[in-house]
Design an enzyme around this catalytic site. Structure first.
Site, PDB file in Angstrom:
ATOM      1  N   HIS A  81       0.842  -1.197   0.000  1.00 13.44           N
ATOM      2  CA  HIS A  81       0.000   0.000   0.000  1.00 13.44           C
ATOM      3  C   HIS A  81       0.884   1.256   0.000  1.00 13.44           C
ATOM      4  O   HIS A  81       0.471   2.304  -0.461  1.00 13.44           O
ATOM      5  CB  HIS A  81      -0.922   0.022   1.223  1.00 13.44           C
ATOM      6  CG  HIS A  81      -1.956  -1.038   1.204  1.00 13.44           C
ATOM      7  ND1 HIS A  81      -1.769  -2.259   1.811  1.00 13.44           N
ATOM      8  CD2 HIS A  81      -3.182  -1.080   0.650  1.00 13.44           C
ATOM      9  CE1 HIS A  81      -2.843  -3.001   1.627  1.00 13.44           C
ATOM     10  NE2 HIS A  81      -3.718  -2.311   0.921  1.00 13.44           N
ATOM     11  N   ASP A 151      -4.185  -6.102  -8.199  1.00 14.05           N
ATOM     12  CA  ASP A 151      -4.498  -5.443  -6.933  1.00 14.05           C
ATOM     13  C   ASP A 151      -4.742  -3.981  -7.298  1.00 14.05           C
ATOM     14  O   ASP A 151      -4.546  -3.565  -8.447  1.00 14.05           O
ATOM     15  CB  ASP A 151      -3.337  -5.609  -5.955  1.00 14.05           C
ATOM     16  CG  ASP A 151      -3.769  -5.510  -4.493  1.00 14.05           C
ATOM     17  OD1 ASP A 151      -4.881  -4.995  -4.226  1.00 14.05           O
ATOM     18  OD2 ASP A 151      -3.007  -5.935  -3.617  1.00 14.05           O
TER      19      ASP A 151
END
Length: 181
Positions: A81, A151
């Site tokens: 992230h 993702d």
């Protein structure tokens, strides 16, 4: 088994037909790690058994399960992230790959590709944007023929390096069927 049935039943009643679960990563670090408590354990056996049970339970309830984060985020020390994690181990010989291979053998419908730099496979692109990882390894070598999903391309592991336009094009060219933003 029961968690998968309940989750699947609730999603189906809400009109949702896909769930980005189960997480088939092996937990190697503390709960504050990117994977944390989202996985099913710290061994390939636990993760395979519980993850495939969850996958099959969701299927029985009419939900498409998306196993993730291929080829295994458990080896990564950094959180994708925020950063691009680099994996220097040979993933083909890693325990982290076992739950994914087991799920593919159990007819996994969809796989989410993690934002991981797998150096022994591709020194240039992260797995989510890599033809070597997706087309050559996942599709040709492991004989996977289901949906391939990135993702989230807004994650800093990819967005800071490639931007949105470039990462979307690279993801499509690498073999992804669905681009997640």
């Amino acid at each position: 088994l029961e968690a998968g049935q309940i989750t699947g039943e609730l999603l189906y009643k809400l009109g949702i037909n896909m769930n980005f679960a189960p997480v088939l990563d092996i937990q190697r670090y503390e709960d504050s790690h990117a994977i944390g408590d989202r996985c099913f354990g710290n061994t390939k056996e636990k993760v395979s058994e519980n993850g495939i049970t969850m996958m099959n339970s969701l299927k029985k309830e009419g939900i498409i399960p998306v196993i993730k984060h291929f080829p295994g985020h458990g080896l990564a020390k950094r959180d994708s992230h925020l950063f691009l994690p680099i994996v220097n181990e040979k993933i083909e010989k890693s325990d982290d790959l076992v739950p994914f291979v087991d799920a593919i053998n159990e007819k996994a419908d969809a796989i989410m590709i993690g934002h991981l730099m797998i150096r022994k496979m591709d020194k240039i692109y992260p797995a989510s944007l890599s033809k070597k990882v997706i087309k050559d390894f996942l599709i040709n070598n492991l004989k996977y023929n289901g949906l391939v999903i990135t993702d989230d391309l807004k994650m800093k592991a990819v967005s800071l390096l490639y931007g949105y336009k470039r990462s979307v094009l690279k993801a499509i060219n690498a073999g992804n069927n669905i681009i997640l933003i």
